[in-house]
Design a protein around this motif. Structure first.
Motif, PDB file in Angstrom:
ATOM      1  N   MET A   1       0.843  -1.201   0.000  1.00  0.00           N
ATOM      2  CA  MET A   1       0.000   0.000   0.000  1.00  0.00           C
ATOM      3  C   MET A   1       0.875   1.246   0.000  1.00  0.00           C
ATOM      4  N   ARG A   2       0.641   2.125  -0.970  1.00  0.00           N
ATOM      5  CA  ARG A   2       1.424   3.343  -1.103  1.00  0.00           C
ATOM      6  C   ARG A   2       0.482   4.551  -1.068  1.00  0.00           C
ATOM      7  N   ALA A   3       1.067   5.705  -0.742  1.00  0.00           N
ATOM      8  CA  ALA A   3       0.273   6.927  -0.664  1.00  0.00           C
ATOM      9  C   ALA A   3       1.041   8.063  -1.338  1.00  0.00           C
ATOM     10  N   ARG A   4       0.279   9.035  -1.836  1.00  0.00           N
ATOM     11  CA  ARG A   4       0.893  10.215  -2.439  1.00  0.00           C
ATOM     12  C   ARG A   4       0.731  11.397  -1.488  1.00  0.00           C
ATOM     13  N   LEU A   5       1.841  12.020  -1.140  1.00  0.00           N
ATOM     14  CA  LEU A   5       1.844  13.171  -0.251  1.00  0.00           C
ATOM     15  C   LEU A   5       2.231  14.418  -1.038  1.00  0.00           C
ATOM     16  N   LEU A   6       1.560  15.518  -0.753  1.00  0.00           N
ATOM     17  CA  LEU A   6       1.887  16.786  -1.376  1.00  0.00           C
ATOM     18  C   LEU A   6       2.504  17.711  -0.339  1.00  0.00           C
ATOM     19  N   VAL A   7       3.600  18.342  -0.717  1.00  0.00           N
ATOM     20  CA  VAL A   7       4.305  19.266   0.155  1.00  0.00           C
ATOM     21  C   VAL A   7       4.576  20.536  -0.642  1.00  0.00           C
ATOM     22  N   PHE A   8       4.100  21.671  -0.135  1.00  0.00           N
ATOM     23  CA  PHE A   8       4.351  22.935  -0.822  1.00  0.00           C
ATOM     24  C   PHE A   8       4.195  24.088   0.162  1.00  0.00           C
ATOM     25  N   PRO A   9       4.897  25.189  -0.067  1.00  0.00           N
ATOM     26  CA  PRO A   9       4.808  26.337   0.842  1.00  0.00           C
ATOM     27  C   PRO A   9       3.498  27.087   0.685  1.00  0.00           C
ATOM     28  N   ILE A  10       2.931  27.509   1.827  1.00  0.00           N
ATOM     29  CA  ILE A  10       1.718  28.321   1.842  1.00  0.00           C
ATOM     30  C   ILE A  10       2.076  29.808   1.903  1.00  0.00           C
ATOM     31  N   LYS A  11       2.955  30.128   2.855  1.00  0.00           N
ATOM     32  CA  LYS A  11       3.409  31.500   3.018  1.00  0.00           C
ATOM     33  C   LYS A  11       4.760  31.481   3.718  1.00  0.00           C
ATOM     34  N   GLY A  12       5.784  31.912   3.007  1.00  0.00           N
ATOM     35  CA  GLY A  12       7.115  31.929   3.597  1.00  0.00           C
ATOM     36  C   GLY A  12       7.583  30.542   3.982  1.00  0.00           C
ATOM     37  N   ARG A  13       7.936  30.385   5.265  1.00  0.00           N
ATOM     38  CA  ARG A  13       8.427  29.103   5.779  1.00  0.00           C
ATOM     39  C   ARG A  13       7.293  28.188   6.247  1.00  0.00           C
ATOM     40  N   ASN A  14       6.054  28.618   6.130  1.00  0.00           N
ATOM     41  CA  ASN A  14       4.901  27.796   6.503  1.00  0.00           C
ATOM     42  C   ASN A  14       4.495  26.935   5.307  1.00  0.00           C
ATOM     43  N   TRP A  15       4.581  25.631   5.485  1.00  0.00           N
ATOM     44  CA  TRP A  15       4.320  24.681   4.405  1.00  0.00           C
ATOM     45  C   TRP A  15       3.050  23.892   4.682  1.00  0.00           C
ATOM     46  N   ILE A  18       0.025  17.281   3.146  1.00  0.00           N
ATOM     47  CA  ILE A  18      -1.285  16.648   3.034  1.00  0.00           C
ATOM     48  C   ILE A  18      -1.200  15.412   2.152  1.00  0.00           C
ATOM     49  N   ARG A  19      -2.087  14.470   2.416  1.00  0.00           N
ATOM     50  CA  ARG A  19      -2.146  13.239   1.633  1.00  0.00           C
ATOM     51  C   ARG A  19      -3.299  13.316   0.642  1.00  0.00           C
ATOM     52  N   SER A  20      -3.068  12.839  -0.563  1.00  0.00           N
ATOM     53  CA  SER A  20      -4.133  12.794  -1.562  1.00  0.00           C
ATOM     54  C   SER A  20      -5.211  11.808  -1.136  1.00  0.00           C
ATOM     55  N   ILE A  21      -6.435  12.059  -1.545  1.00  0.00           N
ATOM     56  CA  ILE A  21      -7.558  11.200  -1.184  1.00  0.00           C
ATOM     57  C   ILE A  21      -7.428   9.857  -1.890  1.00  0.00           C
ATOM     58  N   ASP A  22      -7.541   8.779  -1.117  1.00  0.00           N
ATOM     59  CA  ASP A  22      -7.505   7.424  -1.663  1.00  0.00           C
ATOM     60  C   ASP A  22      -8.821   6.751  -1.299  1.00  0.00           C
ATOM     61  N   ARG A  23      -9.814   6.915  -2.156  1.00  0.00           N
ATOM     62  CA  ARG A  23     -11.160   6.422  -1.848  1.00  0.00           C
ATOM     63  C   ARG A  23     -11.241   4.900  -1.808  1.00  0.00           C
ATOM     64  N   SER A  24     -10.470   4.220  -2.658  1.00  0.00           N
ATOM     65  CA  SER A  24     -10.526   2.762  -2.681  1.00  0.00           C
ATOM     66  C   SER A  24     -10.027   2.181  -1.371  1.00  0.00           C
ATOM     67  N   THR A  25      -8.960   2.784  -0.806  1.00  0.00           N
ATOM     68  CA  THR A  25      -8.412   2.290   0.455  1.00  0.00           C
ATOM     69  C   THR A  25      -9.365   2.545   1.605  1.00  0.00           C
ATOM     70  N   PHE A 103      -2.905  15.631   9.059  1.00  0.00           N
ATOM     71  CA  PHE A 103      -1.996  15.003   8.094  1.00  0.00           C
ATOM     72  C   PHE A 103      -1.384  13.737   8.667  1.00  0.00           C
ATOM     73  N   LEU A 104      -0.895  13.792   9.894  1.00  0.00           N
ATOM     74  CA  LEU A 104      -0.245  12.628  10.496  1.00  0.00           C
ATOM     75  C   LEU A 104      -1.237  11.496  10.741  1.00  0.00           C
ATOM     76  N   LYS A 105      -2.496  11.833  11.035  1.00  0.00           N
ATOM     77  CA  LYS A 105      -3.522  10.802  11.226  1.00  0.00           C
ATOM     78  C   LYS A 105      -3.837  10.066   9.928  1.00  0.00           C
ATOM     79  N   SER A 106      -3.551  10.696   8.796  1.00  0.00           N
ATOM     80  CA  SER A 106      -3.860  10.073   7.503  1.00  0.00           C
ATOM     81  C   SER A 106      -2.802   9.064   7.072  1.00  0.00           C
ATOM     82  N   ILE A 107      -1.748   8.882   7.875  1.00  0.00           N
ATOM     83  CA  ILE A 107      -0.676   7.930   7.545  1.00  0.00           C
ATOM     84  C   ILE A 107      -0.935   6.628   8.298  1.00  0.00           C
TER      85      ILE A 107
END
Length: 273
Positions: A1-15, A18-25, A103-107
């Protein structure tokens, strides 16, 4: 089982993490969770060869499923009713939950690997370092909060003598479950993210270390079976733009393109205010 995580800055050093939705899982996991006490007992008694920890987790999932069903019932309550007021209070309390905890609960512990998608302008080592940091920090913080919530459960259970729903008890019970899930998710994420960097901890010269890191990054890009796959995305970079802050409109578009939960992503922006 694998998951796709997205990481990107929102504002400055605040990133945003989040995990992409996996409806089948999610559908398969919900189908395996027992709905009645009889089904729960049958699964526990039929799996006597399983370790005790697996049965404990099954009971926790059963209780969590019951709480979710009760929450759905409050959500469908008529406007202005007592149950609707309790639901409104619950929403106010849930708005205080930090997005990093969600985010951590989704792992889940079943993950065998993660694909980390990040803007092409970011350095892969920096993204991996930030993931390790949030995982390590989360495992410490949520473990402490978990023990604190457990100690409060007997205190809040005393409110059961009142002729009203014991909101404090159920809130603390939910927070106990939430911190436990976040702690387990932190430990699993730290395990997956650290797998590809074990060689970096061995003593070596700066040139050898830099060469090892470069080889590791190449391996993450080209080996789909690796526990950690780093994927630079030009599309994500285009959606974010070159500004220092990502507005609500851009965040909504990112959620549509990469199949994210919009409410969870917007929480990162709300916590900056």
């Amino acid at each position: 089982m694998r998951a796709r995580l997205l990481v990107f800055p929102i504002k400055g050093r605040n990133w945003c993490f989040i995990r992409s939705i996996d409806r089948s899982t999610s559908q398969s996991q919900s189908s395996q969770t027992p709905f009645t006490f009889k089904q729960l007992w049958q699964q526990i008694s039929s799996s006597s060869h399983k370790p005790t920890a697996a049965n404990v987790e099954l009971c926790i999932d059963f209780a969590a499923n019951k709480m979710n069903n009760a929450w759905s019932g409050l959500e469908k309550a008529p406007e202005g009713s007592f149950k609707n007021q309790i639901h409104s209070l619950g929403l106010k309390l849930l708005s205080r939950v930090r997005p990093s905890e969600i985010f951590l609960k989704s792992i889940p512990k079943q993950l065998s690997g993660v694909e980390v998608v990040y803007p092409a302008s970011l350095n892969a080592r920096l993204v991996r370092r930030r993931l390790r940091h949030i995982a390590m920090r989360g495992s410490i913080i949520h473990k402490n909060y978990f023990y604190g919530s457990v100690t409060l459960l007997p205190v809040t259970s005393a409110f059961a003598v009142l002729p009203l729903p014991n909101v404090p008890f159920f809130w603390i019970l939910f927070r106990t479950y939430s911190h436990w899930r976040a702690c387990k998710g932190s430990e699993k994420l730290l395990e997956l993210v650290s797998d590809s960097s074990k060689r970096l901890n061995s003593p070596e010269t700066d040139q050898e270390k830099e060469a090892t890191e470069n080889d590791s990054e190449k391996e993450n890009h080209t080996t789909p079976d690796s526990p950690l796959v780093m994927q630079a995305s030009e599309e994500l970079q285009r959606l974010i733009g070159d500004g220092n802050e990502v507005n609500k409109c851009k965040l909504t578009e990112i959620c549509k393109v990469f199949d994210l939960n919009t409410m969870d992503v917007l929480k990162y922006q709300q916590h900056l205010k």
